[in-house]
Scaffold this motif. Structure first.
Motif, PDB file in Angstrom:
ATOM      1  N   GLY A 123     125.690 -70.459 -41.204  1.00 42.53           N
ATOM      2  CA  GLY A 123     125.597 -70.086 -42.608  1.00 42.53           C
ATOM      3  C   GLY A 123     126.586 -70.830 -43.476  1.00 42.53           C
ATOM      4  O   GLY A 123     127.620 -71.323 -43.014  1.00 42.53           O
ATOM      5  N   ASN A 124     126.242 -70.929 -44.757  1.00 42.94           N
ATOM      6  CA  ASN A 124     127.119 -71.541 -45.743  1.00 42.94           C
ATOM      7  C   ASN A 124     126.789 -70.965 -47.120  1.00 42.94           C
ATOM      8  O   ASN A 124     125.915 -70.105 -47.256  1.00 42.94           O
ATOM      9  N   LEU A 125     127.485 -71.445 -48.119  1.00 50.43           N
ATOM     10  CA  LEU A 125     127.317 -70.896 -49.466  1.00 50.43           C
ATOM     11  C   LEU A 125     125.915 -71.106 -50.012  1.00 50.43           C
ATOM     12  O   LEU A 125     125.404 -70.269 -50.766  1.00 50.43           O
ATOM     13  N   ASP A 126     125.265 -72.208 -49.630  1.00 52.81           N
ATOM     14  CA  ASP A 126     123.955 -72.538 -50.206  1.00 52.81           C
ATOM     15  C   ASP A 126     122.923 -71.444 -49.969  1.00 52.81           C
ATOM     16  O   ASP A 126     122.072 -71.183 -50.821  1.00 52.81           O
ATOM     17  N   GLN A 127     122.954 -70.821 -48.793  1.00 54.68           N
ATOM     18  CA  GLN A 127     121.892 -69.884 -48.449  1.00 54.68           C
ATOM     19  C   GLN A 127     121.919 -68.623 -49.316  1.00 54.68           C
ATOM     20  O   GLN A 127     120.928 -67.885 -49.366  1.00 54.68           O
TER      21      GLN A 127
END
Length: 342
Positions: A123-127
């Motif tokens: 996971g990362n901020l974009d999702q």
């Protein structure tokens, strides 16, 4: 359709008897993701994991069909702050459209701190862009999303400490950011829901005051002994094999799955926690634990709404283009936050 429960059992007996149908688009999407293995950590090599983490999401006509269109009246800004063990990246979502009725332009914006999902390893901020941007626009809030450290390189308590530090920073700097330190909520999905619940436990003892918590199909018990874990051990979207890898990565050597700051369902006392909205997906290994957590909060006197989406799978809020429950859940989230942060 979602159904909002006023009462639910402390530990349910698993999903209803017989097959549970999910939407055709969702079924096709989950089949594709399973075949490709883009989120199946149990089938990833170290190189696969690194590639999955580095994959960025661009917002265009094609991606919007799956991950949802972004509102035009919200700006995104990334910034770095000092974390417990090095810099942390935060993403700020600031609304620029008309404020909700009754809100004065000179007032600061309520602050919502978000934690993305991904099992603590992905996971990362974009999702979280679609969710955070639409919450910012509809609620008229400053949303702060946290890029916390991931396992296995950074096992527990790294993510917990990052999450709490980011919350404290956001409240401490709220006025400088155009926000209000006296109107604060936390929000998270899956592993991010775990962090949101855990920082509420921490903040209850040491501050800051949190006015609402929104938990989306949260991980609240790392012992994984609920009936739904067995019923949906092969997915879709999330399998028992994936859950075991996520847990091993997150706990590291000698970690204790019953630690309430890993498994908030096992906290000895849930009194005086912030009012909660708990959203669960019926076709999800984590379903029963989410139901149990909503009931545990309610039994402790915490104002709690529980919404159970019967035809939804784990992670559905990240795929609004193929999971119609995402739009329904977004409306519930915004209604709850607007009421609690008014």
């Amino acid at each position: 359709m979602a159904r909002t429960a006023t009462h639910s059992p402390a530990r349910v007996d698993g999903p209803p008897a017989g097959p549970i149908e999910i939407d055709v688009r969702t079924r096709v999407f989950t089949w594709i993701t399973d075949r490709v293995g883009v989120i199946a950590i149990s089938r990833m090599s170290a190189e696969d994991l690194a590639r999955a983490r580095s994959r960025r999401l661009s917002h265009n006509v094609v991606t919007s069909r799956v991950f949802g269109p972004m509102p035009e009246d919200v700006s995104l800004t990334d910034l770095r702050i000092a974390g417990p063990d090095g810099p942390l990246t935060l993403r700020l979502y600031r609304p620029h459209g008309p404020l909700p009725a009754g809100r004065h332009p000179d007032e600061g914006l309520p602050v919502v701190v978000n934690f993305h999902g991904g099992g603590g390893s992905l996971g990362n901020l974009d999702q979280s862009d679609w969710l955070c941007a639409h919450v910012a626009a509809r609620v008229g809030a400053l949303v702060v999303s946290v890029d916390y450290r991931l396992a296995p390189e950074h096992p527990y308590p790294a993510a917990r400490d990052d999450g709490y530090a980011a919350l404290c920073w956001a409240v401490r700097h709220a006025e400088a950011l155009g926000g209000r330190a006296d109107r604060v909520a936390v929000m998270g999905d899956s592993a991010g829901g775990n962090l949101a619940a855990v920082v509420c436990l921490l903040a209850r003892e040491a501050g800051p005051v949190i006015d609402a918590q929104v938990l989306l199909y949260p991980v609240v018990d790392l012992t994984f002994d609920a009936p739904s874990t067995t019923a949906f051990e092969r997915g879709p979207m999330l399998t028992r094999a994936d859950m075991d890898v996520f847990r091993t990565n997150y706990l590291g050597e000698g970690g204790d799955a019953s630690d309430p700051f890993c498994s908030p369902l096992r906290a000895p006392d849930h009194r005086d926690l912030p009012p909660a909205l708990v959203i669960t997906a019926m076709v999800d290994p984590l379903h029963d634990d989410g139901v149990a957590y909503a009931e545990r909060l309610r039994d402790a006197g915490v104002p709690t709404r529980h919404s159970d989406h019967a035809r939804a799978v784990h992670g559905f809020i990240c795929f609004p283009g193929v999971c119609r429950a995402a739009g329904e859940a977004l409306a519930e989230i915004c209604e709850e936050l607007a009421a609690r942060l008014a």
